[in-house]
Structures are given as C-alpha cells and as structure tokens.
Write a protein that holds these residues in place. Structure first.
Motif, PDB file in Angstrom:
ATOM      1  N   GLU A  50     -25.048  -2.380   1.956  1.00 45.61           N
ATOM      2  CA  GLU A  50     -23.879  -1.890   2.671  1.00 45.61           C
ATOM      3  C   GLU A  50     -22.639  -2.724   2.376  1.00 45.61           C
ATOM      4  N   GLU A 158     -15.731  -2.336  -2.298  1.00 41.75           N
ATOM      5  CA  GLU A 158     -16.280  -3.528  -1.642  1.00 41.75           C
ATOM      6  C   GLU A 158     -17.429  -4.074  -2.469  1.00 41.75           C
ATOM      7  N   GLY A 164     -13.265  -5.139   0.622  1.00 37.61           N
ATOM      8  CA  GLY A 164     -12.611  -4.090  -0.161  1.00 37.61           C
ATOM      9  C   GLY A 164     -11.399  -4.587  -0.915  1.00 37.61           C
ATOM     10  N   VAL A 177     -19.727   0.179  -3.358  1.00 39.99           N
ATOM     11  CA  VAL A 177     -19.373   0.753  -2.075  1.00 39.99           C
ATOM     12  C   VAL A 177     -17.865   0.994  -2.069  1.00 39.99           C
ATOM     13  N   HIS A 179     -14.336   2.588  -0.191  1.00 38.20           N
ATOM     14  CA  HIS A 179     -13.671   2.962   1.050  1.00 38.20           C
ATOM     15  C   HIS A 179     -12.734   4.130   0.759  1.00 38.20           C
ATOM     16  N   ASN A 250     -11.371   8.717   7.378  1.00 43.45           N
ATOM     17  CA  ASN A 250     -11.779   7.630   6.491  1.00 43.45           C
ATOM     18  C   ASN A 250     -13.291   7.574   6.421  1.00 43.45           C
ATOM     19  N   ARG A 252     -16.875   5.350   4.238  1.00 39.92           N
ATOM     20  CA  ARG A 252     -17.438   4.454   3.242  1.00 39.92           C
ATOM     21  C   ARG A 252     -18.607   5.174   2.592  1.00 39.92           C
TER      22      ARG A 252
END
Length: 924
Positions: A50, A158, A164, A177, A179, A250, A252
C-alpha cells in the motif's frame, strides 16, 4: 493466474493478428483477475504494498514488464529513418533515370562512348536531397521532443511510503501506487484500493460521455459468472483505465498494466505512426497530386515530340523523365520540415511550446479563436467580494457554510474554493450561528467537523454538495453552485433567521438580486443547507432536494489590462474572438464589454441545446458570447463553426475544455492546465495571455508564407521551363538541354531555395489568415509560368541565329559534326545560364507584393545562396565539370543579350504580379 505468468506466456514482440488476439485475451483475463483479487493477494503478486514499490524494485519492474509507452510513442530505428528520408515518388523517378543511364551509357555502350557522369550526377542529387531531408527531420524531431519535455505530463506516485511525488508518466511501472484527483489523466491501468467520490470519464475507450463512478470494491469472480453475462472490463468499478479522465473525487490505485498492455494501448496498437490529417497535410497532398497529374500528362508529350524530331528514343526517354522531375519541387518535404521546425523554435522564444509541428500552420490559419473566460480574459485572481443573506446584507453564516463546503470537498481546489477559504480564515473573529456551532474561527470549524460524503461538481448539475458531521453524530449537508441550480433544489429560504417557504415572489427577488450583482461583473453562487440529510453516508443526487437557501456569494475576477489590446490585435490579424464559458451570461457579457468584444448577442447552454444544427449554424455567425455551456455544448459550437468553413482554435485549461479542444483545428492550453487539457492541446502557452497567442499566430503565418512561397515560385518557374522545352523540342534539331543538364539546373536552384525558411515575410502577408489553397497554386502556375517561356524562346532565337553561329563558324546546316557539337554545347550552356538567372530572379520578384530590393528585401542567407547559384551556373561551362556535361564556353556577345532578357523578364513579371494581385486579392 499471475502477472509474471502472463508475461512469460505472451510474446510481447509478436505482430501477427493471431498472437495479438491471444495477448489481448490474456491481458483481459489478467485485468479481471486484478479486479477480483483481494488487495493483500495483489500486492503480493506484484511485489508491492500500500506504500508503493520499494525503490530498488522499480528498475527491475520496468525491465521485466516494459516501459509505460503505447505503440505511437515507438521511435523507428535510425537506419529506417534514414531510408524514409529517400522515400518519395520523385526520388524513385531519379533512381529510375540513373538506372536507365547506366544501361545506355555504360553497360550497352562501348569504348569511348562509355560514360558514368549522368548517373553520378543523378546519384549526387538523390544523396543531397535525401541527406538534407534526413538532417532537417532529425533536427525538427529533436527540437519538438525537447519542447514537449517542457510540458511533460506527470502523475503523483508513491514509492517507499513517501506520500507521493510527481513522476513522469513514462517512468511509471507495474506495482506503483498512484494518487488520482480531479483533472488527472489516468496514467496506466489501475486497481483502485482507496477512493472517495471518484468519477471518471472513459470516453476515450467507450465513447460514452457520461462520467462513471469508480470504487474500491471487490468485483465478482469472473470464473463463477457465465461468460455471456460477465460485465465488460470498463464496467468494473475497481478498475481505472489509462487515458480516462478524473472528473472529480480522489483515489489511490496500484498499477496493474502499462504501455501497450493497457486497454488504451491495446486499442491504439494498430494505429502506430498514424496522426490526424491537418488542413496543411491535405494541402500538401493535393498540390502533390496536381503536380503528379501534370507530370504524367507532360511526360508522353515530351517523349514523343523529342523522339520523333531527334530520332534518338533512348535520349528522348531520359530527357522526358528529367523534364517531368523538373516540374516537381523535390525539396518540398525537406523545406516543409525545416520551416515547421524553425517555427517551433521561434515560438519557444515567445513562450509557446509546439507539441505537433503541423499545428504551427494550423495556428496561423485560424480566423476564429474560441476561448474560455476565466484566466484568459480575466486576471485569474478571484476574490470573494461579498457573502450576503437573501436580503442582500453581509452575513458571516453564509461564509461559514461556504467554508465547510469548500474545505471538506475532496476534488482539486479551484480558484473559487481558495477564495472562500482565504476569506473565511481572514474573518475568523466574526460570530457564527449555532446551526454551525458556537466556534468563531474557520480553524475551529475545520477541527470540529469532518467530511462524511459528497456529490462532486459536474457540468450538468453545476453544484457541489458536501455532508459534514460532528462528534455528537449530527450531520449537515451544504450545497453551493450556480444560483439557478441551487434554487432548483431549494424549497425554503432563510429570511432574518426564519425559514420560510420559497414562494414565486421570494424566488423572483432572489434571482433579481443575483442579476444585479452579475451586472456589476460579479460571479454569483448560491449557498443552501440541510440538517440531518437522509443519505448522509451514501449521498445521491436524490438527496439534493428540500434544501434551505441561506444566501449568496459574489466573486470578482477583473479583466486583464492586456485583454483589450490583445482582442484588438487579433481582430487586426483577421481573427474573431468568441467566448465559450460555463459562467453566467451577465458576468460573461460584462467582462466582454469591458475588453471590447461585442456583447449584443449572448447564447446560453439552454439555447444551444434547443437549436437544431441549421439554427445553431446561423446563430454562431452573429454571436460572440456563449455562456453556461457544458463540455459537450462547447464542442458542438466549435464543430459548427468548423462546418461553416472557419479555421477554429480553442483555448482552455480545464477538464470541461478538452472535448472542444479536440474538435478544433488547433487546441491551445497552458502549462498550468489540468493534465487532460494539456494532453488534448497541440500548442502550450507558458504564459496565459492572448498577446502571447497573437505572436504565435504571426509565427504560424510566416511559416506558411515561406512554404507556399517556395511551392508557387518553383512550380511556376519549372512549368515555364517545360513549356519552353516543348517548343524547343518541336523546332530545334537538337535537345535544348540534356537530361543530366536539366536535372543539375534543378538541383542548383533547389539548393539556393534551402534558405527560404529563414526569409523575411512582409507584414501584409501575415495580416490575414491563410489556408492552403491548391487552386491558387494552379492559378499562379498558369499566370507566371508562361512569362519565363516568352524570354526562353527569345533566348533560343538569339542563341540559334546569332550567338552559336558566331562561335561555331556558321549556321547549323552548314556545320560538320565537330561544329555542330560546339554549336549544341554553346546553346545548352547559354540556356542553362539564362534559366538560372530567371529562376533566381523570380524568387525575389514573387516573394513580395512590393517592389523587390526596394520595398521589401530578402534575408541575407537567401540573397547569398541565390548569388552563389548564379555564379556557379555562369562559371560551370568553363570548368572540367562543364566539359563533362558537354557545355562550351559562352562568348562575350552572349552577356548583353542575357542582361536584356533578364531585364525584360523582370519588367513583365512585375506587371503580371500587379494584375494577379488585383484579380486574386493576394500574391501568396
């Protein structure tokens, strides 16, 4: 199914349809697996977490899975680019002539008759033309790539839990990952694992304009679902696809596919190397077809006439092929590339970045500029001037409710949201009504409340609703947006602390106060509230009802001081400015009147929607202001203008501008625009100022002027030479020039024209829009070509009856073989020199409508190369190369005749130029 197994099984370099089909099926199977796997499983499969990839795994992932680049981005190897520089029909004809010459002059020739000078010279022509074209292509490509890197799209990635960082899209790898937030272009195929009110447009993949919501939900296992009833990949809520646009919210997500293996890459894989054909491309192709048809028509005529009159059919074939090539501007591809590449570099000095080289000419051709209002015509510095209750009195409660809405919305904060937050923070000591707590500062409001859910802004509802809650479990919904749209969901209004039914009378009063503020140039929003909304945690549009209107927000975005001057400058260059905005018609009209745009006619989105195509076509001609438009309506207005024959540019920087930019001839954005707007643009401005755009238009028109200048002067000159050749072939007992002499003349002339991209352009030539017009090339060729033929024929007569007999010692019929060879060599050298003089002179006569060398001067490089070409032609007959070409030295009596011919040609061309301009309106 694992990602690694998929890539081991699939041959990523395979180009066969069957293998591509297998690869596509395997990729779809992997994406369905990514949508159904739990996040711990997926993180484990991709060696990620994550918090993103570990830094040391990034390079390994890129090496194994490949770069994040689709097929269009693949650059051909250097050897193929070099070969492509020689790939055009005119080069093929030259090679054919060289091959025939090798057969006739070497393989089937014997003894002293064997001569390779013709194929060697032709080979030099091919080499020079191709190498110059290759060099200019490479220089232009490098310049365009360097400029494009200045506006490279990035995504927030990220890695190692760094929170990020902005990373170029082509550096993203599987396992990263990413954003996402409002205005972003999804950089790869993602599995969403965290989302809040994420709405994306998948129009680039599905063609559906309506945004769809994406969630971090687990899709049903496809293996348990019948194939016929399995949902489409694009319908899976947990997958976001490359090329989609984030409208609001928004999220992820983890990258599960990159480059050619994305849905977008798979869809565009068969289009590698293709690009949209512009009006400039179409014009070049149309002109080339005209020349090819003329060439095919002239070739058999010259061949038959020359062969029948001279009796040497092999020489007649070579000569006719040379004449055909002489009609064509074989340096045109190189000069077009040079002009466009130079234009891109020139524009970069004016803070204009060119993403697509052909867009330079498209920019110069525009006669209508459609532009958004905010930030382009205005200062882009929105200030909240007033926060009023429905009676028009200042009310701190209105500001506080607006603060809650703006602060807890999850989309990218726009200028209005920033203005509200700044004003609320600045007025922290005002008392607040108990309905939003007893706190007295915006900071305390932010600490007391927390966001629960929201309905993001969209361009149909034109409002944004946010639900906030406090520690006691109480919830409130706050809505702000365009006054009419907020009123539409209100059933009550708060007046002096009392909630009253929203009667027609009260509604009329509210609307009139809003209109009065709009007449002052302010943008007016309504603010409404609702306590304890039913769908607090699962908000839908149905919850936006029975709200209480509490007041207005009035914002001011003053016009730029430079806007009025820019509008006048564009009008002086023949460009009409039309404003397409989502703002209210009153605000748009106020701003437009302030900067000099006619505001008599204003159309709203409702008006546009009610019109059929014919009605809209009539309306757009007389309307300069279009207000309260949706993205689709903006695109329709642009499409309608183009359908009426206008060349249209669209300038914008928001998500709502992308569709209109794609519909335009030239999309223009700014470096601070959202990703989707920058991706849709052909031109990027580093300054959000119409004065910068005006300089770009001028540069585009200079580029076009120099390209069309070369085409017209070369085609007309060569057409005249061909007419002369036909006369000479029919009347003279020998060829006026050999094939290789004619080709060499064409090569020297073309080399002198390589400086045209650096030539000066008269201000008159860039004052009005210019679009490629093949018919004007044809008219120009017919009008000016025969002029040179007149003086060519006079030169033939002077050479045949006076100059050559004096050199050879008698008239043609009285000479022996040696005398006739001297006669022919002198004649051909004389016409070679005269042709070079007239062809070079026509460059200066035709490049301007003014008197050449007096009213308008060519650039120093063009003058220098022209003088060099003339000098080479004059000296060549007395050099060893001239002897190899069968030229003979010219006597002193020739030069006064040449001066007379050149002077007469200049005088006649000046008269023809004036007549042509009177008839056609312009020279170029």
């Amino acid at each position: 199914m694992t990602m690694r197994n998929l890539f081991v099984r699939v041959d990523k370099n395979s180009q066969s349809p069957a293998r591509r089909g297998n690869q596509a099926a395997g990729q779809q199977q992997w994406l369905r697996h990514a949508a159904t796997a739990t996040m711990p499983e997926l993180f484990r499969e991709l060696n990620s977490s994550e918090e993103g990839l570990a830094a040391e795994r990034v390079d390994a992932a890129r090496e194994f899975y490949g770069a994040n680049a689709v097929a269009q981005a693949t650059k051909r190897p250097l050897p193929l680019r070099l070969l492509a520089a020689f790939a055009d029909p005119f080069t093929y004809i030259l090679v054919f002539i060289a091959a025939v010459s090798v057969l006739t002059d070497w393989i089937f020739a014997t003894g002293a008759d064997r001569d390779l000078s013709t194929p060697l010279i032709i080979g030099t022509m091919v080499l020079v033309s191709g190498v110059l074209r290759f060099i200019q292509d490479e220089k232009s490509t490098v310049a365009a790539e360097a400029l494009a890197e200045m506006v490279e799209s990035c995504a927030e990635v990220e890695r190692d839990g760094d929170g990020g960082n902005e990373t170029p899209i082509d550096e993203i790898v599987i396992g990263d990952v990413v954003h996402l937030s409002s205005g972003d272009v999804v950089p790869a195929d993602l599995r969403i694992f965290s989302a809040r009110d994420l709405f994306v447009s998948q129009a680039s993949l599905t063609g559906e304009s309506e945004p769809v919501e994406k969630r971090a939900s687990l899709a049903a296992d496809a293996s348990a679902t019948a194939a016929a009833s399995a949902p489409a990949l694009t319908d899976l809520e947990s997958l976001a696809f490359m090329g989609s646009t984030v409208i609001s919210g928004n999220a992820r997500g983890i990258v599960v596919a990159t480059g050619a293996r994305t849905m977008f890459g798979e869809a565009t894989g068969t289009l590698a190397g293709r690009k949209r054909e512009t009006s400039f491309d179409a014009g070049i192709k149309s002109t080339s077809r005209l020349l090819m048809r003329l060439m095919l028509a002239m070739l058999p005529v010259v061949f038959v006439v020359s062969g029948a009159t001279k009796g040497d059919w092999v020489s007649a074939l070579l000569f006719s092929l040379s004449v055909a090539v002489g009609l064509t501007p074989e340096m045109l591809p190189m000069l077009v590339t040079t002009c466009l590449g130079k234009g891109a570099v020139d524009l970069s000095r004016h803070h204009v970045i060119v993403k697509r080289l052909d867009a330079i000419q498209d920019l110069g051709a525009i006669d209508v500029l459609c532009t958004d209002k905010t930030g382009t015509l205005t200062e882009d510095r929105i200030v909240l001037e007033r926060h009023l209750d429905v009676n028009g009195r200042e009310d701190a409660r209105v500001l506080r409710y607006a603060f809650l809405n703006s602060y807890f919305s999850t989309g990218v904060k726009n200028l209005i949201d920033n203005a509200i937050v700044e004003r609320a923070l600045a007025e922290g000591t005002d008392e607040v009504n108990a309905t939003v707590g007893s706190t007295t500062t915006a900071e305390e409001l932010a600490e007391r409340y927390h966001g629960i859910d929201e309905l993001p802004f969209d361009f149909e509802r034109r409002r944004l609703s946010v639900v906030v809650g406090d520690a006691a479990g109480h919830t409130r919904m706050v809505t702000k947006g365009a006054l009419e749209e907020v009123l539409a969901v209100c059933s009550s209004v708060e007046v002096d602390g009392q909630v009253l039914p929203l009667t027609d009378e009260l509604r009329t009063q509210v609307v009139r106060r809003g209109e009065a503020l709009a007449d002052e140039g302010m943008r007016v929003l309504g603010v409404a509230r609702k306590n304890e909304p039913a769908g607090a945690a699962t908000l839908t549009v149905a919850d936006e009802r029975n709200m209480v209107l509490i007041g207005y927000l009035a914002f001011l975005d003053p016009p730029k001081e430079s806007s009025a001057a820019a509008i006048r400058a564009l009008a002086a260059h023949g460009v009409a400015t039309k404003v397409l905005t989502g703002d209210s018609p009153r605000v748009a009209a106020h701003v437009c009147r302030a900067i000099g745009i006619d505001a008599e006619h204003v159309l709203t989105g409702v008006d546009v929607e009610a019109m059929n195509d014919g009605e809209l076509a009539d309306a757009v001609q007389r309307t300069n202001i279009f207000a309260k438009l949706s993205p689709a309506q903006k695109a329709r207005v642009v499409r309608t203008l183009r359908g009426l024959g206008h060349a249209v540019a669209y300038m914008g920087d928001g998500v709502n501008d992308a569709a209109a930019m794609r519909e335009s001839d030239c999309g223009i954005s700014v470096d601070s625009a959202v990703d989707v707007a920058r991706e849709a643009a052909d031109i990027i401005l580093l300054e959000k100022d119409l004065m910068v755009l005006e300089r770009g238009i001028e540069c585009g028109r200079r580029t076009y002027a120099n390209v069309i200048k070369y085409v017209k002067m070369t085609v007309s000159s060569n057409f005249g030479n061909i007419a002369s050749v036909l006369v000479a072939a029919a009347l003279l007992p020998f060829l006026p020039m050999t094939a290789v002499q004619l080709l060499l003349l064409n090569l020297i002339y073309d080399l002198t024209c390589t400086a045209i991209p650096w030539d000066n352009v008269d201000e008159d030539a860039i004052r009005t829009p210019r679009r490629w017009d093949t018919a004007s090339v044809r008219r120009f060729m017919v009008a000016f070509g025969p002029l040179s033929s007149v003086f060519d024929i006079l030169t033939f007569a002077a050479l045949f009856f006076f100059v050559c007999p004096a050199v050879a010692g008698g008239a043609w019929g009285t000479l022996d073989a040696a005398g006739q060879a001297l006669f022919v060599g002198t004649f051909q050298a004389g016409w070679f020199v005269e042709s070079m003089w007239t062809q070079t002179l026509v460059v200066h006569l035709i490049r301007t409508e003014k008197v050449p060398f007096v009213g308008s001067r060519a650039s120093l490089p063009l003058c220098a190369l022209g003088a060099t070409g003339i000098a080479v032609a004059c000296v060549l007959p007395v050099t060893p190369l001239g002897a190899a070409l069968d030229f003979c030295a010219l006597p002193a009596t020739f030069w006064p005749i040449l001066a007379t011919m050149v002077a007469g040609y200049a005088a006649l061309a000046m008269l023809a130029k004036r007549r042509y301009v009177r008839r056609n309106g312009s020279l170029l």
